[in-house]
Design an enzyme around this catalytic site. Sequence first.
Site, short mmCIF file in Angstrom:
data_model
loop_
_atom_site.label_atom_id
_atom_site.label_comp_id
_atom_site.label_asym_id
_atom_site.label_seq_id
_atom_site.Cartn_x
_atom_site.Cartn_y
_atom_site.Cartn_z
N ASP A 154 14.28 20.31 -26.63
CA ASP A 154 13.39 20.70 -25.54
C ASP A 154 12.08 19.97 -25.75
OD1 ASP A 154 15.28 22.43 -24.52
OD2 ASP A 154 14.49 24.18 -25.56
N ASP A 211 20.91 28.74 -16.49
CA ASP A 211 20.18 29.70 -17.32
C ASP A 211 20.55 31.10 -16.85
OD1 ASP A 211 18.92 27.61 -18.64
OD2 ASP A 211 17.23 27.59 -17.27
#
Length: 273
Positions: free
Chosen positions: A11, A130
């Site tokens: 990330d 997600d």
Amino acid sequence: MLARRIIPCLDVKDGKVVKGVQFVGHEVLGDAVDMALRYRDEGADELVLYDITASSEGRTVDYNWVRDIARALDIPFCVAGGIRSAEQAVKCLNSGADKVSINSPALERPDLINELAEMAGSQCVVVGVDSRELPLPKSGNRFSDTEGQPALNSDYYVHQYSGDPDKIRAAGRRTLDWVVEAAERGAGEIVLNCMNQDGVRKGYDIRQLRLVRDLIDIPLVASGGAGAPEHFTEVFDQADVSGALAASVFHKKIIHIPDLKRDLQKAGIAVRI
């Protein structure tokens, strides 16, 4: 049997790798290019690099950054971050990425999946999902799984803009409905990010992954919850995923990829050594 993939996830925010717990409280862990090179040398099968604030900031990933990663790596890597058009996706691929992953932009405009698949080919198109388990409203239908378990008072729901704790919100879609639609629209792979497990290192959400696996016939990658080598064995064996993605356990050297692959091989899981 196809080899199962071990996939470190980076990330990235402002060129640095960060990691939080359940998508909040990010800490800086290192330089993106340096960490990508480390994983190449340790035997990762591929990498995923997310520019985590691109979608919430209304921009796309930095193509120069993609080129820097491509020059350094000789293993496949996937790029995500604010890709909102087929032209942007192709530019990422032309900059050296092997795949592009779309998440919030696909929820904003689902036709984007079709457009990317038509222009670049489904094999290059990953849809990130997600997903958070939430209680059902009292008037809602109870949810039962495909294994005949008792109905539960919860279901799985898609969230978007998860890279920014101030902007994350429910997308108004059930996870199981969305993964089926994404596959039908031409996605070549689904990465299921199980938000309740993210960063807590208690294992992947086998039940949710199994439900998704039973609904789609494209590759499925598990994300969220890895904390020990046995968690990888469990997710490959019990959820039949194509790959297992993890971040903090690799970044902080809690699990070393060469050791993990040897453990998986001993357990009868096909991996590339």
